[in-house]
Motif scaffolding. Structure first.
Motif, PDB file in Angstrom:
ATOM      1  N   TYR A  45       0.812  -1.216   0.000  1.00  0.00           N
ATOM      2  CA  TYR A  45       0.000   0.000   0.000  1.00  0.00           C
ATOM      3  C   TYR A  45       0.851   1.274   0.000  1.00  0.00           C
ATOM      4  O   TYR A  45       0.319   2.376   0.142  1.00  0.00           O
ATOM      5  CB  TYR A  45      -0.925  -0.003   1.229  1.00  0.00           C
ATOM      6  CG  TYR A  45      -1.844  -1.193   1.246  1.00  0.00           C
ATOM      7  CD1 TYR A  45      -2.989  -1.222   0.461  1.00  0.00           C
ATOM      8  CD2 TYR A  45      -1.550  -2.306   2.016  1.00  0.00           C
ATOM      9  CE1 TYR A  45      -3.821  -2.326   0.458  1.00  0.00           C
ATOM     10  CE2 TYR A  45      -2.376  -3.416   2.019  1.00  0.00           C
ATOM     11  CZ  TYR A  45      -3.513  -3.416   1.234  1.00  0.00           C
ATOM     12  OH  TYR A  45      -4.336  -4.516   1.231  1.00  0.00           O
ATOM     13  N   ILE A  48      -0.163   4.150  -2.657  1.00  0.00           N
ATOM     14  CA  ILE A  48      -1.391   4.911  -2.356  1.00  0.00           C
ATOM     15  C   ILE A  48      -1.204   5.749  -1.099  1.00  0.00           C
ATOM     16  O   ILE A  48      -1.697   6.874  -1.017  1.00  0.00           O
ATOM     17  CB  ILE A  48      -2.639   4.001  -2.270  1.00  0.00           C
ATOM     18  CG1 ILE A  48      -3.918   4.828  -2.159  1.00  0.00           C
ATOM     19  CG2 ILE A  48      -2.555   3.035  -1.115  1.00  0.00           C
ATOM     20  CD1 ILE A  48      -4.274   5.636  -3.365  1.00  0.00           C
ATOM     21  N   TRP A  51       0.760   8.756  -2.181  1.00  0.00           N
ATOM     22  CA  TRP A  51      -0.088   9.646  -2.973  1.00  0.00           C
ATOM     23  C   TRP A  51      -1.029  10.444  -2.067  1.00  0.00           C
ATOM     24  O   TRP A  51      -1.189  11.663  -2.224  1.00  0.00           O
ATOM     25  CB  TRP A  51      -0.895   8.850  -4.001  1.00  0.00           C
ATOM     26  CG  TRP A  51      -1.742   9.710  -4.880  1.00  0.00           C
ATOM     27  CD1 TRP A  51      -1.360  10.345  -6.020  1.00  0.00           C
ATOM     28  CD2 TRP A  51      -3.116  10.051  -4.654  1.00  0.00           C
ATOM     29  NE1 TRP A  51      -2.424  11.061  -6.533  1.00  0.00           N
ATOM     30  CE2 TRP A  51      -3.515  10.901  -5.708  1.00  0.00           C
ATOM     31  CE3 TRP A  51      -4.044   9.723  -3.678  1.00  0.00           C
ATOM     32  CZ2 TRP A  51      -4.790  11.430  -5.802  1.00  0.00           C
ATOM     33  CZ3 TRP A  51      -5.325  10.254  -3.769  1.00  0.00           C
ATOM     34  CH2 TRP A  51      -5.686  11.093  -4.823  1.00  0.00           C
TER      35      TRP A  51
END
Length: 67
Positions: A45, A48, A51
């Motif tokens: 993960y 993400i 981000w």
């Protein structure tokens, strides 16, 4: 490359659990806890989480025991 702070959190029995905290620059718009699927490491993960952090969110990920 994502910027995060890795922390070791002791479970009630002392077993070390690893967590990562991704901090935004400036004020946070909110917070996100990414809860992994069973047997999936938090590194999955990372993109993400990075981000979200780049877009103003305070993000935490963690590994379950044994990962």
């Amino acid at each position: 490359m994502p910027i995060f702070e890795e922390r070791i959190l002791p479970a009630a029995d002392g077993y070390p659990l690893t967590a990562r905290v991704f901090r935004p620059t400036g004020s946070a718009r909110g917070s996100v806890l990414i809860v992994p699927g069973i047997s999936i490491p938090q590194t999955y993960y990372e993109a993400i989480a990075s981000w979200l952090s780049d877009n103003g969110y305070h993000v935490a990920t963690f590994d379950y025991r044994g990962i």
